[in-house]
Design a protein around this motif. Structure first.
Motif, PDB file in Angstrom:
ATOM      1  N   GLN A   1       0.854  -1.187   0.000  1.00  0.00           N
ATOM      2  CA  GLN A   1       0.000   0.000   0.000  1.00  0.00           C
ATOM      3  C   GLN A   1       0.888   1.234   0.000  1.00  0.00           C
ATOM      4  O   GLN A   1       1.811   1.350   0.808  1.00  0.00           O
ATOM      5  N   SER A   2       0.604   2.130  -0.902  1.00  0.00           N
ATOM      6  CA  SER A   2       1.445   3.322  -1.018  1.00  0.00           C
ATOM      7  C   SER A   2       1.110   4.314   0.092  1.00  0.00           C
ATOM      8  O   SER A   2       0.080   4.210   0.754  1.00  0.00           O
ATOM      9  N   ASP A   3       1.981   5.283   0.274  1.00  0.00           N
ATOM     10  CA  ASP A   3       1.723   6.310   1.283  1.00  0.00           C
ATOM     11  C   ASP A   3       0.430   7.058   0.991  1.00  0.00           C
ATOM     12  O   ASP A   3      -0.238   7.542   1.884  1.00  0.00           O
ATOM     13  N   LYS A   4       0.077   7.159  -0.296  1.00  0.00           N
ATOM     14  CA  LYS A   4      -1.167   7.841  -0.658  1.00  0.00           C
ATOM     15  C   LYS A   4      -2.385   6.973  -0.397  1.00  0.00           C
ATOM     16  O   LYS A   4      -3.510   7.451  -0.482  1.00  0.00           O
ATOM     17  N   GLY A   5      -2.157   5.681  -0.147  1.00  0.00           N
ATOM     18  CA  GLY A   5      -3.270   4.813   0.213  1.00  0.00           C
ATOM     19  C   GLY A   5      -3.675   3.820  -0.858  1.00  0.00           C
ATOM     20  O   GLY A   5      -4.488   2.943  -0.615  1.00  0.00           O
ATOM     21  N   GLY A   6      -3.133   3.948  -2.059  1.00  0.00           N
ATOM     22  CA  GLY A   6      -3.490   3.010  -3.118  1.00  0.00           C
ATOM     23  C   GLY A   6      -2.861   1.646  -2.870  1.00  0.00           C
ATOM     24  O   GLY A   6      -1.724   1.559  -2.412  1.00  0.00           O
TER      25      GLY A   6
END
Lengths: 991, 95, 416
Positions: C284-289
């Motif tokens: 999961q990326s820091d942006k939430g994706g």
């Protein structure tokens, strides 16, 4: 009443009120509403919070381009984050909640980020958070992560079901607006197989949102009549609520049909609870027409993101289609004629027009004449707005302030060209509409009609839809359609490109959802991130859930202006699938949980279940792992008993999973000589030979036995794991390398049930099964003999005297349909001989005791030399792998050899995966001498044994080394021994 | 993708397994003087063209034919499909 | 200009007008000591380490498009050092160590996030293979942890333990593995190299090599010839196309690898999770994706896009182990052009043409290799000797039979 902003008219059913809730507040809408229109009708303007600054946000659009109005639907396991209210069809009981805020929607504590915006510029995080080093994972990142993200997953398995389907058609029409409907009509009438797909729940596209007349009747009525007419055509399939999300190779389109999203969720366990929520269709098309319309774009000005600031076409759609006024006093800000239609339509509905602001000077007067009381500001700009949770005022460049609770903005229309660029084609710029249109390289078989191609008037949509359909009919050999092109007003849509009002101190939003403003674009330019891709990646422009549908072109325009280039010089935007986001579960369909992959069951499976066997996944097979008996505690006890009994009396095991390949033809022997390292053409009929197969790179590939059943008939067995791969490889050799050899292959793995019967009593046991005329005495049927014979009074069978366990052993094969009967017969006859069934664990123990290589040793990295099988490799003939097996590094003196290992302390456990180190060596990569590939407890020897590969092992028998297994926390002294722990001379198996 | 099987008509590529360059048909002579080098080049070196590519597909979930497909690796456009056996014979392979 | 929180504060007070371009946009000079072909992650890190470790700064990086436009900008951002073979593991462990100090080293926050990488196993033989791999990792100084089912449950309680076709028996966990913000790696290396004097020249396609009696003396470009003592090619999926201009055939095929990202979500995953009985890995990326992927499509391609069967295969794998992601929506799919080698491992080597060097064959694992690849390639270019951890990454290894075949699949690139 269904909301104080409800006005007369529209395509909603006023007799059908629908109850729903937003953040727990019970509200009421109408049949035909979207969640967005129902919220607006109820005066709910604040719907969500933005990604970074947590700014209050409302509803911008009336379609799939929506960046702001994202909500969560449902509760519990069906919780569905990031759902666009603008495309959510209202249903009774719909429960929506807002997302991405700390505290309530009205008072979001993270709105403090907005005050910190001077620090939180584009890419600020690349420049800080580096000290102290350990703080990133512990402090900074968790903070960033929890404030970022949007909606929430439930954390529970998705309880809904999803299906997949396949459809074929002559023509797929994507979009049921004016261009799509006219195309479908023309093609359908000529008898072509047409699929018309539209993501909306009412077909008609913009016809439902405008007041244009078609053939003298209201546009939405023409649309409804046309849809009804199409529904009557036998070769036309209408697919509303269906999104064509991707254009793939060779005319295959990825399509999602939403079957139940507009209905209340099914109760779990109800009779239709396995009805699919959605269906993923693969549509195979000969031709497709992209009639996806266009999307209006906003204009960037300071504080252009407040609730109540909306796209002009959306304001019009809410009024015309949904009977909802987006405000009581609406202002219009436009750079083109189309924005004026909003003012005109609203005025017709008695909505107060606060002002029309047009960036153009309009020397010829307004394009549409409005009520004389409406203030018109030509050559003027909106430079700022006021209003905390919704717009209350707009500020013009002149300093004049206008009171309004809704601002309808039109910056022109961008053709929805996305699918046309799914094959990597770059769009081209069209100055007439100040927008990108599809370029040359769009998917073959796809043509474009109407607004999607940049023809923004209704008349041209009809003309192009009809013409593209005519071209498709012609190319597919259908008669032309005689249907006249629908008549519509053809208004010129003049536009003067205008992207951005003059610089001001405030922030002007370009990507609403990701909070990318004009300042971020400026910073990106200043820091050298000037290529459009750098701009996107540095600022996150266009990376939001709407994929920049309203933002990309405006961002490009802003960068173009800063760098003094034109927009096409600055770059283009290329779109990737999907057009709108698709649930991951829809791509998986029913392949989940236990149905993730098919299960193969052995012929004896039911019997083994009855015996209480424990099963294990072996590739796609389920095999009996061991057969626990009452009173046994733990698997080891059962396995030890199975091994001991088999070695002392007899045991039997289902080995059907081994690959079986029937090989026939006058050249079968020659063929085998070329695929095996050994020679098979000389194998006598009625005999079996062990075979080793290499890959062409000289690495050991597979092993097994091959039996010669007749002059030109062989039967090969492969390992379970490689059954499919070996067959593929043999077909390659047969068809591609030696196409004229007379040889034919059939996979008969599933055709024959095969059972190993092993142990000193195995012959006696088999004598009770095999028909008495067949002599299986040691003399008549010695080790490595095979025969086709009969069992149980005439049932055809095959018997092979081969041994994996090292015991006197046979494999008996019967047609698979008799497999269940045969295992029962063996078990029954076996009682007299103390025979037991054994599973894969005991099989493994016995083969390790015997030093046979298996999957852990034949791992695709080892050679015949490594495996101690060099003697089986002929040097006198060509075979696959022959030449490259001779490469020097594969034949080094210090190559690893397969050896046996026993713990110096006999009580010490051994396990596969340990590496071998010299006793005094440090554990480093350089000192690594090999690895233990398989290990087991030998109930016969009474201690653990292992086999594995160690450098120069054959010269080191008796040496003590370390079996270093640090991941298990073990370090065990082991002695190198022969890998044949039991009966090295093979007396037992020949007995 | 769709592969137009010469015997079975258009079939979805998902039914097939892709092997690689059709040059895999041209297996060298093991007795040639330069056999080691020839086998190295045969097995390991690839033209890997960006454009027209002659490649081998196997109809594993079908009739088990090996096919030689001429496909463009930039556009994925397929120009020709034939039985690998026919191609192999033309390349001089026999028994 | 050095980056720091203080700097951000100061700039914010002046309207963020003081920031300077992260890199220059120089015109190419007529000659250099070293030309690096390819302005992706590996090319830029090579330039950076040439300057930083070896003081060689008369270096040009020539990029056909925009810098970072190759696989460094389109991967799933995972870093790990969990290889098995001695030809690979020490190299990847060096890479992970370089990742760990990278941001402070080049003064750019690439969000190196060591939240762990978990590989699930589903059978005893798979566990045995993981243990062998884990011990190889330990030998190289890496940090594997063998988890049983209970251990995996504790780490990832949301996985499907009870209804799985291939039950989860445990996993191999590498706590130091994780993810990095991929674009920032390209930018950080580019900025670091540029500040040390390296010319990074975008929109400058190499159209040929200047080869004189078997010696490479420079390149032809869209902007004219540029001469150099050494030319170093690091162009990943374009390797065959570029090296063909020097008449060199490679043991490489170009394939499409698709990757996927979901809409943004509040944090749900602890780190990287890899399914052991299907093709699926996710973080999961820091942006939430949710950033996820699986197997390559399987056919040679330069199209940078794939087809539905591979998408479905990946999502089936995802739903098989974590059915909670079902209602998350796939937002974007894209295809990378990967340079699949014949044994699944890479090359950092000189070529048969003097002065021409090659770096490639990274398959779908090139991102995590970025620092060590540049580090070792720079070492080779500067010293003429292979770096010790890259000693086996030779082009002639197939001729000699020194294979680095982690998966044991042989000379078939689409199986690696």
């Amino acid at each position: 009443m269904t909301g104080r902003f409800r006005i007369p008219g529209g395509l909603v059913d006023r007799t059908q009120p629908i109850g729903f809730s937003f953040n727990g507040r019970e509200l009421s809408g109408l049949q035909g509403d979207t969640l967005a229109s129902a919220l607006l009708a109820n005066g709910q303007r604040l719907v969500g919070r933005s990604f970074k600054y947590h700014r209050p946000r409302g509803i911008l659009s009336a379609g799939p381009e929506e960046p702001n109005a994202l909500v969560q639907l449902h509760r519990g396991a069906r919780l569905e984050p990031n759902t666009k209210a603008t495309v959510t069809e209202l249903f009774a009981g719909l429960a929506a909640t807002s997302q991405n805020h700390l505290g309530s929607l009205d008072f979001d504590l993270l709105a403090v980020n907005d005050l910190l915006s001077p620090f939180l510029t584009a890419g600020f995080y690349y420049k800080t958070f580096m000290w102290p080093k350990s703080f990133w994972e512990k402090v900074y990142e968790p903070l960033i992560r929890s404030s970022a993200g949007l909606g929430r997953l439930s954390g529970e398995a998705d309880p809904d079901h999803y299906d997949k389907g396949f459809l074929h058609c002559d023509l797929l029409v994507i979009g049921a607006g004016p261009a799509g409907l006219s195309a479908a009509l023309a093609a359908g009438e000529s008898g072509a197989r047409v699929i018309l797909a539209d993501e909306d729940f009412v077909m008609g596209g913009r016809l439902n949102s405008e007041t244009h007349a078609v053939n003298g009747q209201p546009g939405h009525e023409w649309a409804a009549r046309t849809v009804a007419e199409l529904a009557e055509m036998e070769t036309v399939r209408l697919m509303p609520r269906t999104t064509v999300f991707g254009a793939f190779d060779h005319g295959i389109y990825g399509v999602l049909e939403r079957r139940r999203d507009h209905l209340p969720p099914l109760a779990d366990g109800s009779s239709d609870s396995r009805q699919p929520r959605q269906i993923l269709w693969h549509i195979y098309t000969k031709r497709a027409i992209l009639a996806s319309g266009s999307i209006e774009r906003p204009i960037a000005f300071t504080n252009n993101d407040r609730p109540g600031i909306m796209l002009a076409g959306a304001v019009r759609a809410y009024a015309n289609r949904f009977g909802v006024a987006c405000g009581q006093r609406v202002a219009v800000f436009t750079n083109n004629d189309d924005g004026w239609r909003t003012a005109a339509d609203l005025q017709d509905k008695d909505i107060d027009i606060a002002a029309v602001v047009d960036t153009r000077s309009l020397p010829d007067g307004p394009p549409i004449h409005l009520n004389a009381r409406v203030p018109i500001h030509a050559g003027e700009e909106v430079v700022d707005t006021r209003g905390r949770r919704g717009i209350t005022k707009l500020v013009l460049a002149s300093g004049k302030r206008v009171r309004a609770d809704c601002l309808a903005v039109s910056g022109g229309w961008n053709p929805s060209i996305h699918l046309s660029s799914h094959h990597g084609g770059r769009p081209v710029w069209n100055d007439n509409i100040a927008g990108f249109v599809p370029g040359e390289r769009h998917p073959p078989n796809l043509s474009v009609a109407g607004a999607a191609g940049g023809s923004l008037t209704l008349g041209s949509a009809f003309r192009e839809g009809t013409a593209q359909a005519a071209a498709v009919l012609d190319s597919l050999g259908y008669p032309p359609s005689r249907r006249p092109v629908p008549e519509a007003s053809d208004e010129p849509a003049a536009i003067s490109a205008f992207w951005h009002v003059r610089e001001s101190r405030g922030r002007a939003w370009i990507d609403f959802q990701n909070d990318v403003t004009d300042k971020d674009v400026r910073l990106s330019h200043r820091e050298g991130y000037r290529s459009v891709e750098h701009l996107k990646r540095y600022t996150t422009l266009g990376m939001s859930t709407d994929q920049g549908k309203t933002a990309n072109v405006n961002g490009l325009a802003a960068m173009a202006k800063l760098s003094g280039r034109t927009i096409p010089e600055t770059g283009t935007t290329v779109f990737r699938p999907p057009w709108t986001p698709v649930a991951i579960a829809a791509f998986a369909g029913r392949s989940r949980g236990r149905d993730f992959r098919p299960v193969r069951l052995t012929p004896s499976h039911r019997w083994a279940e009855e015996q209480g066997a424990v099963f294990v996944e072996t590739g796609s097979w389920l095999r009996a792992q061991w057969f626990p008996r009452p009173g046994e505690h733990g698997w080891r006890q059962s396995v030890d008993r199975e091994v001991r009994t088999t070695r002392n009396t007899a045991g039997f095991c289902d080995v059907t999973t081994l690959g079986k390949i029937d090989i026939k033809g006058t050249d079968a022997g020659t063929f085998l000589d070329r695929v095996y390292t050994g020679t098979f053409s000389t194998l006598p009929i009625g005999r079996v030979r062990y075979g080793l197969m290499l890959r062409e790179d000289g690495i050991a590939y597979d092993d097994g036995t091959t039996a010669r059943l007749g002059e030109s008939h062989y039967l090969m067995t492969t390992t379970t794991a490689n059954a499919v791969l070996v067959f593929r490889q043999l077909e390659f050799a047969r068809q591609c390398l030696w196409p004229d050899l007379d040889v034919h292959l059939v996979s008969v793995t599933d055709g024959w049930a095969q059972f190993s019967v092993a142990g000193p009593h195995s012959r006696d046991l088999l004598r009770t099964i095999i028909d008495p005329q067949h002599d299986i005495s040691n003399a008549a049927f010695p080790f490595m003999a095979c025969s086709e014979l009969t069992v149980c009074g005439g049932c055809a069978a095959r018997l092979f005297r081969i041994s994996f366990s090292g015991e006197l052993a046979y494999e008996l094969a019967v047609p698979a349909r008799f497999g269940d009967s045969m295992i029962r017969r063996i078990a029954q006859s076996g009682l007299a001989f103390d025979a037991v069934p054994y599973g894969t664990e005991a099989l493994g123990v016995m083969r390790i005791e015997k030093g046979h290589a298996s999957g852990n040793e034949l791992d695709g990295q080892t050679t015949a030399l490594n495996l101690g099988l060099s003697a089986m490799v002929s040097t006198k003939k060509d075979f696959i792998g022959m030449t490259l097996a001779k490469r020097p590094e594969l034949n080094r003196k210090d190559a690893v050899r397969l050896m046996g290992f026993i713990p110096v302390d006999r009580a010490a456990p051994l396990a596969a995966g340990a590496h071998f180190l010299a006793r005094d060596a440090d554990p480093t990569t350089e000192n690594d001498q090999g690895w233990m590939s398989s290990a087991a407890h030998s109930p016969i020897l009474g201690h653990d044994i292992g086999i594995g590969f160690i450098e120069r092992g054959h010269e080191r028998v008796g040496e003590i080394v370390r079996a270093w297994d640090a991941v298990r926390g073990r370090d065990t002294d082991v002695e190198i021994v022969s890998p044949h722990f039991l009966d090295p001379k093979g007396d037992r198996l020949r007995g | 993708m769709i592969i137009n099987h010469p015997l079975l008509g258009p079939r979805d590529a998902a039914e097939f397994v892709h092997l690689g360059d059709a040059a895999m048909i041209d297996r060298p002579d093991w007795q040639a003087k330069d056999a080691a080098e020839a086998f190295h080049d045969y097995l390991y070196l690839r033209d890997n063209p960006a454009g027209t590519y002659r490649e081998l597909w196997y109809h594993e979930q079908g009739d088990r034919s090996w096919l030689v497909v001429i496909r463009d690796t930039i556009t994925h456009d397929i120009k020709n499909v034939e039985l690998a056996r026919d191609h192999a014979r033309r390349r001089g392979r026999s028994r | 200009m050095a980056y720091s929180a203080f700097r951000i504060f100061r700039e914010s007070l002046t309207g963020n007008r003081g920031w300077k371009p992260v890199w220059r946009e120089p015109e190419p000079r007529p000659d250099y000591d070293i030309i690096i072909v390819g302005g992706g992650g590996h090319g830029l890190s090579t330039a950076y380490y040439l300057a930083r470790n070896h003081g060689i700064t008369r270096v040009a990086v020539l990029e056909k498009g925009w810098l970072g436009s190759g696989n460094v900008g389109r991967n799933t951002t995972i870093i790990r050092s969990n290889y098995m073979l001695p030809g690979n593991q020490p190299f990847y462990e060096l890479s992970l160590k370089l990742w760990e100090g990278l941001e402070q080293d080049f003064n750019f926050n690439a969000m190196v996030s060591q939240r762990g990488v978990l590989n699930l196993y589903h059978s005893d033989p798979q566990r045995d293979a993981f243990v062998r791999r884990g011990n190889a990792m330990k030998l190289s100084g890496a940090d594997p942890v063998l988890l049983d089912e209970a251990g995996v449950r504790k780490l990832c309680p949301f996985l499907d333990f009870d209804n799985a076709r291939f039950p989860i028996r445990g996993g191999l966990w590498q706590p130091r593995g994780g993810t990095v913000r991929h674009d920032a790696v390209a930018w950080g290396y580019a900025r670091g190299a540029d500040r040390r004097g390296v010319d990074i020249i975008q929109n400058c396609e190499v159209t040929g090599f200047l080869i004189d009696s078997g010696v490479c003396k420079g390149v032809e470009t869209a902007r004219g010839p540029i001469r150099a003592k050494s030319v170093a090619v690091a162009v990943a999926g374009s390797s065959s196309r570029v090296m063909a201009k020097a008449g060199i055939r490679l043991p490489i095929e170009s394939h499409v690898l698709q990757a996927f990202v979901s809409e943004g979500l509040k944090p749900v995953l602890p780190g990287v999770i890899t399914f052991g009985a299907g093709h699926f890995y996710v973080s999961q990326s820091d942006k939430g994706g949710l950033v996820f992927g699986g197997d390559i499509d399987g056919y040679n391609s330069y199209a940078q896009r794939g087809n539905l069967p591979a998408v479905e295969d990946v999502c089936e794998g995802g739903m098989a182990i974590m059915p909670m992601i079902g209602r998350a929506r796939l937002l974007r799919m894209w295809g990378g052009l990967v340079d699949m080698s014949m044994d699944g491992s890479a090359f950092i080597d000189r070529t048969e043409i003097d002065g021409l060097f090659f770096n490639g064959g990274w398959c779908y694992g090139g991102f995590k290799a970025t620092p060590a690849s540049g580090f070792c390639f720079a070492h080779l270019l500067a010293t003429g000797e292979s770096h010790p951890v890259a000693r086996q990454m030779r082009l002639d290894r197939f001729r000699r039979g020194k294979l680095i075949d982690e998966k044991g699949q042989g000379a078939q690139p689409n199986l690696h």
